[in-house]
Design a protein around this motif. Structure first.
Motif, PDB file in Angstrom:
ATOM      1  N   ASP A 161       0.853  -1.187   0.000  1.00  0.00           N
ATOM      2  CA  ASP A 161       0.000   0.000   0.000  1.00  0.00           C
ATOM      3  C   ASP A 161       0.893   1.243   0.000  1.00  0.00           C
ATOM      4  OD1 ASP A 161      -1.926   1.957   0.290  1.00  0.00           O
ATOM      5  OD2 ASP A 161      -2.559   1.332   2.300  1.00  0.00           O
ATOM      6  N   VAL A 162       1.399   1.609  -1.179  1.00  0.00           N
ATOM      7  CA  VAL A 162       2.380   2.686  -1.266  1.00  0.00           C
ATOM      8  C   VAL A 162       1.829   3.979  -1.858  1.00  0.00           C
ATOM      9  CG1 VAL A 162       4.341   1.096  -1.347  1.00  0.00           C
ATOM     10  CG2 VAL A 162       3.301   1.891  -3.487  1.00  0.00           C
ATOM     11  N   ALA A 163       0.582   3.995  -2.322  1.00  0.00           N
ATOM     12  CA  ALA A 163       0.022   5.206  -2.938  1.00  0.00           C
ATOM     13  C   ALA A 163       0.085   6.375  -1.956  1.00  0.00           C
ATOM     14  CB  ALA A 163      -1.412   4.955  -3.381  1.00  0.00           C
ATOM     15  N   GLY A 164       0.708   7.470  -2.387  1.00  0.00           N
ATOM     16  CA  GLY A 164       0.792   8.666  -1.558  1.00  0.00           C
ATOM     17  C   GLY A 164       1.739   8.550  -0.371  1.00  0.00           C
ATOM     18  N   SER A 165       2.609   7.538  -0.367  1.00  0.00           N
ATOM     19  CA  SER A 165       3.541   7.364   0.749  1.00  0.00           C
ATOM     20  C   SER A 165       4.798   8.209   0.541  1.00  0.00           C
ATOM     21  CB  SER A 165       3.883   5.875   0.915  1.00  0.00           C
ATOM     22  OG  SER A 165       4.496   5.364  -0.256  1.00  0.00           O
ATOM     23  N   GLY A 166       5.804   8.009   1.388  1.00  0.00           N
ATOM     24  CA  GLY A 166       7.005   8.826   1.376  1.00  0.00           C
ATOM     25  C   GLY A 166       7.866   8.680   0.129  1.00  0.00           C
ATOM     26  N   ALA A 167       8.734   9.673  -0.085  1.00  0.00           N
ATOM     27  CA  ALA A 167       9.625   9.713  -1.244  1.00  0.00           C
ATOM     28  C   ALA A 167      11.078   9.631  -0.790  1.00  0.00           C
ATOM     29  CB  ALA A 167       9.401  10.998  -2.027  1.00  0.00           C
ATOM     30  N   CYS A 168      11.935   9.100  -1.670  1.00  0.00           N
ATOM     31  CA  CYS A 168      13.369   9.044  -1.402  1.00  0.00           C
ATOM     32  C   CYS A 168      14.105   8.818  -2.716  1.00  0.00           C
ATOM     33  CB  CYS A 168      13.715   7.931  -0.404  1.00  0.00           C
ATOM     34  SG  CYS A 168      13.618   6.263  -1.092  1.00  0.00           S
ATOM     35  N   LYS A 169      15.419   8.796  -2.631  1.00  0.00           N
ATOM     36  CA  LYS A 169      16.253   8.453  -3.785  1.00  0.00           C
ATOM     37  C   LYS A 169      16.995   7.165  -3.454  1.00  0.00           C
ATOM     38  CE  LYS A 169      18.797  11.610  -5.864  1.00  0.00           C
ATOM     39  NZ  LYS A 169      19.921  12.551  -6.143  1.00  0.00           N
ATOM     40  N   LEU A 170      17.038   6.248  -4.428  1.00  0.00           N
ATOM     41  CA  LEU A 170      17.831   5.028  -4.313  1.00  0.00           C
ATOM     42  C   LEU A 170      19.038   5.166  -5.234  1.00  0.00           C
ATOM     43  CD1 LEU A 170      15.039   2.282  -4.547  1.00  0.00           C
ATOM     44  CD2 LEU A 170      16.015   3.323  -2.489  1.00  0.00           C
ATOM     45  N   VAL A 171      20.217   4.815  -4.736  1.00  0.00           N
ATOM     46  CA  VAL A 171      21.435   4.905  -5.533  1.00  0.00           C
ATOM     47  C   VAL A 171      22.140   3.556  -5.516  1.00  0.00           C
ATOM     48  CG1 VAL A 171      23.665   6.052  -5.823  1.00  0.00           C
ATOM     49  CG2 VAL A 171      21.698   7.352  -4.972  1.00  0.00           C
ATOM     50  N   GLY A 172      22.433   3.066  -6.723  1.00  0.00           N
ATOM     51  CA  GLY A 172      23.175   1.821  -6.887  1.00  0.00           C
ATOM     52  C   GLY A 172      24.451   2.088  -7.665  1.00  0.00           C
ATOM     53  N   PRO A 173      25.228   1.060  -7.951  1.00  0.00           N
ATOM     54  CA  PRO A 173      26.503   1.235  -8.650  1.00  0.00           C
ATOM     55  C   PRO A 173      26.373   1.702 -10.097  1.00  0.00           C
ATOM     56  CG  PRO A 173      26.048  -1.088  -8.300  1.00  0.00           C
ATOM     57  CD  PRO A 173      25.003  -0.327  -7.547  1.00  0.00           C
ATOM     58  N   ALA A 174      25.194   1.508 -10.714  1.00  0.00           N
ATOM     59  CA  ALA A 174      25.041   1.873 -12.132  1.00  0.00           C
ATOM     60  C   ALA A 174      24.101   3.056 -12.364  1.00  0.00           C
ATOM     61  CB  ALA A 174      24.535   0.674 -12.933  1.00  0.00           C
ATOM     62  N   GLY A 175      23.413   3.497 -11.316  1.00  0.00           N
ATOM     63  CA  GLY A 175      22.480   4.606 -11.517  1.00  0.00           C
ATOM     64  C   GLY A 175      21.662   4.888 -10.279  1.00  0.00           C
ATOM     65  N   GLU A 176      20.706   5.803 -10.429  1.00  0.00           N
ATOM     66  CA  GLU A 176      19.852   6.182  -9.303  1.00  0.00           C
ATOM     67  C   GLU A 176      18.410   6.330  -9.764  1.00  0.00           C
ATOM     68  OE1 GLU A 176      20.560  10.940  -8.962  1.00  0.00           O
ATOM     69  OE2 GLU A 176      22.217   9.669  -8.275  1.00  0.00           O
ATOM     70  N   VAL A 177      17.507   6.199  -8.786  1.00  0.00           N
ATOM     71  CA  VAL A 177      16.074   6.284  -9.050  1.00  0.00           C
ATOM     72  C   VAL A 177      15.448   7.182  -7.993  1.00  0.00           C
ATOM     73  CG1 VAL A 177      13.906   4.985  -9.130  1.00  0.00           C
ATOM     74  CG2 VAL A 177      15.989   3.984 -10.074  1.00  0.00           C
TER      75      VAL A 177
END
Length: 191
Positions: A94-110
């Protein structure tokens, strides 16, 4: 009959989609199983990502497999304050309208516009367990956990029933610390 359940602590972790996995680790990347978890088909991965919030970050958060249909970051309330993220208490998925963040891995970020939650404490059980205990899917119960110095009754615990589950209650690290829960501790489901 006493309705006992194994209590397991669920530390911060990330679930990713195939698309997010490839952005973070590279095209065609596959998750590497480190160890099986108690829930059938679920596993901890070797891969870790950085989780970045407005105030702070965690450098190496575990990914749990298999891949999911939506990205989800599960943290404790203390983690949310540290990161500066407003994360609601929600059931997994149940993630609709939940918190935001950035994910960073060795090849890129989301950049996740949503997906960060504090997981609502819950009990996984099979239909046979539910019948034996006289409980049903989505029922809300209380669970008593006794410890040497900080016994507690946790209310607002959701029962989740599926033939794909194994009987266990999941609490986060804040909740485990509140009760000083040792590994292997059992709780008693109260009506």
């Amino acid at each position: 009959m006493e309705k006992t359940v194994l209590i397991e602590t669920s530390a911060r972790h990330v679930h990713v989609t195939k698309e997010t996995l490839e952005t973070l680790f590279g095209k065609g990347y596959q998750l590497t199983k480190k160890k099986d978890l108690s829930q059938p088909g679920q596993f901890a991965c070797v891969e870790r990502v950085q989780v970045i919030g407005p105030k702070n970050s965690f450098p190496a958060v575990s990914i749990l497999g298999p891949e999911r249909s939506a990205d989800q970051v599960e943290i404790s309330a203390s983690d949310a304050r540290t990161l500066g993220i407003t994360a609601p208490v929600r059931e997994s998925g149940d993630v609709a309208g939940s918190g935001a963040c950035k994910l960073v891995g060795p090849a890129g970020e989301v950049e996740l516009k949503e997906g960060v939650i504090i997981a609502k404490r819950h009990i996984h059980m099979t239909p046979e367990d539910a019948e034996k205990y006289g409980l049903s899917d989505k029922q809300v119960v209380s669970v008593e956990i006794k410890s040497a110095e900080r016994s507690l009754i946790f209310g607002d615990t959701v029962v989740r029933v599926s033939p794909n589950y194994a009987l266990a209650m999941h609490i986060d690290t804040d909740e485990a610390n509140a009760v000083l829960a040792p590994a292997g501790v059992l709780g008693v489901i109260l009506d």
